[in-house]
Design a protein around this motif. Structure first.
Motif, short mmCIF file in Angstrom:
data_model
loop_
_atom_site.label_atom_id
_atom_site.label_comp_id
_atom_site.label_asym_id
_atom_site.label_seq_id
_atom_site.Cartn_x
_atom_site.Cartn_y
_atom_site.Cartn_z
N GLU A 31 0.86 -1.18 0.00
CA GLU A 31 0.00 0.00 0.00
C GLU A 31 0.90 1.24 0.00
O GLU A 31 1.64 1.48 0.95
N GLY A 32 0.85 1.99 -1.08
CA GLY A 32 1.72 3.14 -1.23
C GLY A 32 1.08 4.42 -0.79
O GLY A 32 -0.15 4.54 -0.71
N ALA A 33 1.91 5.42 -0.51
CA ALA A 33 1.43 6.73 -0.10
C ALA A 33 2.56 7.74 -0.26
O ALA A 33 3.72 7.36 -0.47
N VAL A 34 2.21 9.02 -0.13
CA VAL A 34 3.22 10.07 -0.05
C VAL A 34 3.60 10.22 1.42
O VAL A 34 2.74 10.50 2.27
N GLY A 35 4.86 10.02 1.71
CA GLY A 35 5.36 10.18 3.07
C GLY A 35 6.03 11.52 3.26
O GLY A 35 6.41 12.20 2.30
N VAL A 36 6.18 11.91 4.51
CA VAL A 36 6.75 13.21 4.88
C VAL A 36 8.02 12.99 5.70
O VAL A 36 8.07 12.11 6.55
N LEU A 37 9.02 13.82 5.43
CA LEU A 37 10.24 13.84 6.23
C LEU A 37 10.41 15.24 6.83
O LEU A 37 10.15 16.25 6.17
N LEU A 38 10.90 15.29 8.08
CA LEU A 38 11.23 16.54 8.73
C LEU A 38 12.70 16.89 8.45
O LEU A 38 13.44 16.05 7.92
N PRO A 39 13.14 18.09 8.79
CA PRO A 39 14.53 18.49 8.50
C PRO A 39 15.59 17.54 9.06
O PRO A 39 16.67 17.39 8.48
N ASP A 40 15.29 16.89 10.20
CA ASP A 40 16.28 15.97 10.78
C ASP A 40 16.18 14.56 10.20
O ASP A 40 16.85 13.65 10.68
N GLY A 41 15.35 14.38 9.17
CA GLY A 41 15.23 13.08 8.51
C GLY A 41 14.24 12.14 9.16
O GLY A 41 14.08 11.01 8.70
N THR A 42 13.55 12.58 10.21
CA THR A 42 12.57 11.72 10.88
C THR A 42 11.19 11.89 10.27
O THR A 42 10.92 12.85 9.53
N VAL A 43 10.31 10.96 10.58
CA VAL A 43 8.93 10.99 10.12
C VAL A 43 8.06 11.61 11.20
O VAL A 43 8.15 11.22 12.38
N PRO A 44 7.23 12.59 10.87
CA PRO A 44 6.41 13.24 11.91
C PRO A 44 5.35 12.31 12.47
O PRO A 44 4.93 11.35 11.83
N GLU A 45 4.92 12.63 13.67
CA GLU A 45 3.82 11.91 14.30
C GLU A 45 2.52 12.21 13.54
O GLU A 45 2.42 13.26 12.89
N PRO A 46 1.54 11.31 13.62
CA PRO A 46 0.24 11.62 13.02
C PRO A 46 -0.33 12.93 13.57
O PRO A 46 -0.11 13.28 14.74
N ALA A 47 -1.02 13.65 12.73
CA ALA A 47 -1.60 14.94 13.11
C ALA A 47 -3.07 14.78 13.45
O ALA A 47 -3.76 13.92 12.89
N TYR A 48 -3.55 15.60 14.38
CA TYR A 48 -4.96 15.59 14.75
C TYR A 48 -5.63 16.81 14.14
O TYR A 48 -5.24 17.95 14.42
N LEU A 94 5.35 17.13 -7.06
CA LEU A 94 6.23 16.23 -6.32
C LEU A 94 5.47 15.00 -5.83
O LEU A 94 6.00 13.88 -5.86
N ALA A 95 4.24 15.21 -5.39
CA ALA A 95 3.43 14.08 -4.95
C ALA A 95 3.16 13.12 -6.10
O ALA A 95 3.17 11.90 -5.92
N THR A 96 2.93 13.67 -7.29
CA THR A 96 2.72 12.84 -8.47
C THR A 96 3.98 12.04 -8.79
O THR A 96 3.90 10.86 -9.14
N GLU A 97 5.14 12.66 -8.65
CA GLU A 97 6.39 11.94 -8.86
C GLU A 97 6.54 10.80 -7.86
O GLU A 97 7.04 9.72 -8.21
N CYS A 98 6.11 11.02 -6.63
CA CYS A 98 6.15 9.96 -5.62
C CYS A 98 5.26 8.78 -6.05
O CYS A 98 5.67 7.62 -5.94
N GLU A 99 4.07 9.08 -6.53
CA GLU A 99 3.18 8.01 -6.97
C GLU A 99 3.78 7.25 -8.14
O GLU A 99 3.70 6.02 -8.20
N GLU A 100 4.38 7.97 -9.07
CA GLU A 100 5.00 7.31 -10.22
C GLU A 100 6.16 6.42 -9.78
O GLU A 100 6.36 5.33 -10.34
N GLU A 101 6.92 6.87 -8.79
CA GLU A 101 8.03 6.05 -8.30
C GLU A 101 7.49 4.80 -7.62
O GLU A 101 8.04 3.71 -7.77
N TRP A 102 6.39 4.95 -6.86
CA TRP A 102 5.78 3.77 -6.23
C TRP A 102 5.23 2.81 -7.30
O TRP A 102 5.31 1.59 -7.12
#
Length: 201
Positions: free
Chosen positions: A17-34, A97-105
């Motif tokens: 199951e693919g998706a667009v993921g997010v990275l923060l400046p320190d290379g970590t993945v953010p917590e889910p947002a409410y 950029l999101a479209t490029e992510c989908e194409e890469e997936w």
């Protein structure tokens, strides 16, 4: 994991199951947002990339986007140039950029398909002809097409019974999942369905 837009293929489903993921400046993945949706504070949890815009300081601001897959595969990081976004929302400014992510997936999913156990060409051709025939039949007789599709289900359940038992006996779950392009839970469920046992027995 919160809600987000995802992509799957018919064959591999939630194993990839693919998706667009997010990275923060320190290379970590953010917590889910409410996201608060009502004046009383009701809302939902999400990891949709478009919400990580740093708005009101409630959510971190994304540094880069990348394709991700539930199997653990990740694509290349694509840095976000916030200075160029102006008044656009993140969803508007970074849609390319999101479209490029989908194409890469898509490429990742194609590689999974290539790495799965190969089918004889005559079987591939037969499956294509069956699919085309049922689709054509559905234009003239929807009920006949439904019956044909149901017969395919019956045939699959009947013919896959012993192969499922043989695979369970002779191969590890890791080997089976790799050959089918599924994660181990997906392979376990498939074997259980065709072999007619509980997938968790």
């Amino acid at each position: 994991m919160g809600e987000r837009e995802t992509w799957t293929t018919d064959e591999f489903g939630d194993s990839h199951e693919g998706a667009v993921g997010v990275l923060l400046p320190d290379g970590t993945v953010p917590e889910p947002a409410y996201l608060i949706l009502t004046e009383h504070g009701a809302g939902r949890v999400t990891t949709q990339w478009t919400v990580y815009d740093g708005s009101a300081g409630l959510r971190p601001r994304a540094h880069a986007l990348r394709a991700v897959c539930s199997c653990g595969w990740t694509g290349a990081a694509r840095a976000l140039d916030w200075d160029r976004f102006g008044e656009q929302t993140l969803g508007e400014a970074a849609v390319d950029l999101a479209t490029e992510c989908e194409e890469e997936w898509d490429g990742h999913a194609a590689e999974v398909e290539r790495s799965a156990v190969a089918l004889p060409e005559e079987i591939n051709e037969l499956l294509r002809r069956l699919a085309d025939g049922i689709e054509t039949l559905g234009k003239d007789s929807p009920l006949a097409a439904l019956r044909a599709a149901r017969m395919l289900e019956v045939t699959a359940e009947r013919t896959a019974y012993w192969p499922a038992h043989d695979a369970r006996r002779d191969l590890s779950l890791e080997e089976t999942s790799a050959a089918l392009g599924l994660n181990e839970d997906g392979a376990r469920r498939l074997l259980g369905r065709f072999g007619r046992w509980s997938p968790y027995s």
